[in-house]
Design a protein around this motif. Structure first.
Motif, PDB file in Angstrom:
ATOM      1  N   ASP A 376       0.911  -1.009   0.158  1.00  0.00           N
ATOM      2  CA  ASP A 376       0.356   0.061  -0.049  1.00  0.00           C
ATOM      3  C   ASP A 376       0.513   0.988   0.118  1.00  0.00           C
ATOM      4  O   ASP A 376       1.501   1.419   1.289  1.00  0.00           O
ATOM      5  CB  ASP A 376      -0.783   0.114   1.208  1.00  0.00           C
ATOM      6  N   VAL A 377       1.401   1.839  -1.003  1.00  0.00           N
ATOM      7  CA  VAL A 377       2.310   2.363  -1.647  1.00  0.00           C
ATOM      8  C   VAL A 377       1.286   3.905  -1.926  1.00  0.00           C
ATOM      9  O   VAL A 377       0.662   3.877  -2.808  1.00  0.00           O
ATOM     10  CB  VAL A 377       3.609   2.399  -2.306  1.00  0.00           C
ATOM     11  N   SER A 378       2.419   5.568  -1.657  1.00  0.00           N
ATOM     12  CA  SER A 378       2.110   6.176  -2.390  1.00  0.00           C
ATOM     13  C   SER A 378       3.632   6.919  -3.083  1.00  0.00           C
ATOM     14  O   SER A 378       4.295   6.618  -2.557  1.00  0.00           O
ATOM     15  CB  SER A 378       1.168   7.579  -1.506  1.00  0.00           C
ATOM     16  N   VAL A 379       2.841   7.518  -4.144  1.00  0.00           N
ATOM     17  CA  VAL A 379       4.285   8.653  -4.524  1.00  0.00           C
ATOM     18  C   VAL A 379       3.717  10.339  -5.279  1.00  0.00           C
ATOM     19  O   VAL A 379       2.034   9.710  -5.580  1.00  0.00           O
ATOM     20  CB  VAL A 379       5.020   8.253  -5.822  1.00  0.00           C
ATOM     21  N   PRO A 380       4.481  11.008  -5.825  1.00  0.00           N
ATOM     22  CA  PRO A 380       3.875  12.401  -6.476  1.00  0.00           C
ATOM     23  C   PRO A 380       3.090  11.740  -7.829  1.00  0.00           C
ATOM     24  O   PRO A 380       3.839  10.551  -8.849  1.00  0.00           O
ATOM     25  CB  PRO A 380       4.714  12.810  -6.942  1.00  0.00           C
ATOM     26  N   VAL A 445       9.880   2.744  -4.477  1.00  0.00           N
ATOM     27  CA  VAL A 445       8.827   4.136  -4.130  1.00  0.00           C
ATOM     28  C   VAL A 445      10.160   4.943  -3.738  1.00  0.00           C
ATOM     29  O   VAL A 445       9.447   6.414  -3.745  1.00  0.00           O
ATOM     30  CB  VAL A 445       8.259   3.681  -3.053  1.00  0.00           C
ATOM     31  N   MET A 446      10.992   4.690  -2.937  1.00  0.00           N
ATOM     32  CA  MET A 446      11.688   5.759  -2.021  1.00  0.00           C
ATOM     33  C   MET A 446      12.457   6.799  -2.546  1.00  0.00           C
ATOM     34  O   MET A 446      12.934   8.050  -2.983  1.00  0.00           O
ATOM     35  CB  MET A 446      12.568   5.031  -0.778  1.00  0.00           C
ATOM     36  N   GLU A 447      12.822   6.085  -4.128  1.00  0.00           N
ATOM     37  CA  GLU A 447      13.262   6.975  -5.225  1.00  0.00           C
ATOM     38  C   GLU A 447      12.857   7.837  -6.321  1.00  0.00           C
ATOM     39  O   GLU A 447      12.758   8.688  -6.333  1.00  0.00           O
ATOM     40  CB  GLU A 447      14.324   5.318  -6.033  1.00  0.00           C
ATOM     41  N   LEU A 448      11.296   7.235  -5.626  1.00  0.00           N
ATOM     42  CA  LEU A 448      10.249   8.588  -6.808  1.00  0.00           C
ATOM     43  C   LEU A 448       9.796   9.089  -5.376  1.00  0.00           C
ATOM     44  O   LEU A 448       9.099   9.637  -5.648  1.00  0.00           O
ATOM     45  CB  LEU A 448       9.189   7.676  -6.991  1.00  0.00           C
ATOM     46  N   ASP A 449      10.510   9.477  -4.194  1.00  0.00           N
ATOM     47  CA  ASP A 449       9.933  10.438  -3.417  1.00  0.00           C
ATOM     48  C   ASP A 449       8.613  10.066  -2.666  1.00  0.00           C
ATOM     49  O   ASP A 449       7.956  10.915  -2.535  1.00  0.00           O
ATOM     50  CB  ASP A 449      10.164  11.591  -3.748  1.00  0.00           C
TER      51      ASP A 449
END
Length: 509
Positions: A376-380, A445-449
């Motif tokens: 369950d993730v989110s990115v800009p 996910v973290m690479e894409l902030d």
């Protein structure tokens, strides 16, 4: 304590051999336990202190069956004062407390480890509905659908909505900062709260039940407890925002060439429809196929197949608004420009509901395809298509035959990036790869902030992921808050952040 899940049962899992070691087990002496239970029986009544195995069992397992805990008892206070008395008694005995609402969480946040489960089910009163203030005051045990119904009866709308609304309770919704399908227009649960009533770890009651839109009298304390998963205090009541009911609502189901096309359609529609665009959900072809396969009452909405689908909702409170015409115009233009391949619009509320059901039935039908590793993730929004494309490629390369099911609230950047096991693969062996796929997906996910926890929370399943990916200063602030408000670590211990020498939380396999 994690279990090794196997297919079966209403939730898709049956209990298997639990791991023998429990990193958070806090077991009081028999004398302390019996004294505590006697105190609680005197205060709440015998029938509200449940110790029989069959009465306690439902509170020990979270909704996906991935974790199983232990508890001395399930207690059922009937008022805020009784909640406070229960917390004081547990604090004096040094016994941990886990608050539970509907127990519909998905991250193990409500699993108890050796203490008391405090059920909020009896705090089920709607205290006040005030259309003039556009506010409703409810106790924590009110079922979400009943909050919606109380608002509707007063001619207003409470917009928080998701699949478990018929059993989830509002206290748990707030404790996890629930998202759902209306975030695009109305925000997360946090955005719908005006005031809270909270029982603190020492049994004191903080009364912050104010229906104010502006209140800058010091720190905004309510936000400490929203999303804290019961680790800082127990929410017992809330003042919630109400909104005007839409006078026009239309739902469309759209076929597209790719996930990237869906993101482009959202960008186009959000500019054109502005606040009328109240929901935008994306479903992959695999997702629609398994809904139609395992839910025979569902009807295919479009002829042929498409790589991606979008469920779009427009609604308006403006008198005379015609969202059906607005939606038809927008989709016709997108078809003419080659962005949309096909589309249908519900001609009635029944058809609107049928289109929504295609999205709402997806999580349950995915269980029928075997093991599922969920993210369950989110990115800009500007990087959402990049995430889905890159993560899909990486996961498919890591395991041939893996089936990616990336769906969800694309309009607010939240994707449920679920991985279904290859056909014929052993389920336990597939779920044993959970940690490896966490690294693949969460690194991207973290690479894409982005965030590794969009709307389901941290609980147990992501506690060590948060420790790995979280900002060190932010994690230190979380631990300081936890220590300041709950110095003995009795409020849902072991969840969200680890304190002291807590060992790693077990992965759910």
């Amino acid at each position: 304590m994690a279990t090794h899940p196997a297919k079966g049962g209403a939730s898709g899992y049956v209990e298997a051999d639990p791991r023998p070691a429990n990193p958070f087990l806090m077991t009081p002496s028999p004398e302390t336990a019996e004294t505590l239970l006697a105190t609680l029986r005197d205060r709440l009544g015998e029938k509200h202190v449940l110790t029989a195995a069959e009465d306690v069992a439902p509170a020990l397992v979270e909704s996906r069956g991935l974790y199983r805990g232990t508890a001395l008892a399930v207690v059922r206070p009937g008022s805020t004062e009784e909640v406070a008395a229960t917390v004081r008694a547990c604090a004096e005995a040094g016994v941990p407390i886990v608050a539970q609402g509907g127990n519909t969480g998905l991250v193990g946040g409500g699993v108890p480890y050796g203490g008391i489960v405090l059920s909020l089910a009896r705090l089920d009163r709607v205290r006040a509905v005030n259309p003039g203030d556009a506010a409703i005051t409810v106790e924590a045990g009110v079922i979400l659908a009943d909050v919606q119904a109380a608002a509707d009866a007063a001619g207003m709308l409470f917009p928080l909505s998701y699949a478990a609304e018929g059993s989830a309770r509002i206290g748990g919704n707030l404790a996890t900062n629930a998202g759902g399908t209306a975030v695009l227009a109305y925000g997360n649960a946090r955005d719908l709260v005006l005031g809270l009533e909270v029982v603190l770890a020492d049994g004191r009651i903080w009364n912050g039940l104010k229906a104010l839109r502006k209140n800058n009298a010091g720190y905004d304390l309510k936000h400490l407890f929203i999303g804290s998963e019961g680790t800082l205090g127990i929410i017992t009541a809330a003042v919630l925002k109400l909104f005007p009911k839409p006078v026009s609502r239309s739902v469309g189901f759209v076929g597209l060439a790719s996930f990237r096309s869906a993101v482009e359609l959202f960008s186009r529609m959000s500019r054109a429809a502005d606040r009328d665009l109240t929901a935008f959900e994306v479903i992959p072809r695999f997702g629609l196929d398994i809904v139609l396969k395992h839910a025979p009452d569902m009807i295919r909405p479009l002829h042929g197949g498409h790589a991606a689908y979008a469920l779009v909702e427009l609604s308006s409170t403006r008198p005379g608004a015609d969202t059906a015409a607005e939606l038809e115009t927008l989709l016709a233009g997108a078809i003419e420009d080659g962005l949309v391949q096909d589309a249908t619009i519900g001609a009635s509320e029944a058809q609107n509901a049928a289109l929504w059901a295609l999205r709402e039935r997806l999580p349950e039908t995915q269980k029928a395809e075997g093991g599922s590793i969920k993210h369950d993730v989110s990115v800009p929004l500007s990087r959402l298509a990049d995430f889905v494309e890159h993560a899909t490629e990486a996961c498919e390369a890591a395991m041939p035959g893996l089936r990616v099911c990336a769906f969800g609230h694309a309009g607010d950047g939240n994707i449920h990036f679920n991985l279904s096991q290859p056909v014929g693969m052993d389920k336990a062996a597939f779920l044993g790869e959970w940690g490896r796929f966490n690294r693949i997906v969460h690194d991207i996910v973290m690479e894409l902030d982005g965030s590794i926890a969009a709307e389901h929370g941290i609980g147990l399943i992501k506690r060590d992921e948060l420790a790995l990916y979280g900002d060190p200063v932010g994690l230190d602030l979380m631990r300081r808050l936890k220590t300041a408000l709950d110095p003995r670590d009795l409020m849902n211990p072991g969840k969200i952040v680890a304190l002291g020498d807590d060992p790693p939380a077990a992965l759910p396999v």
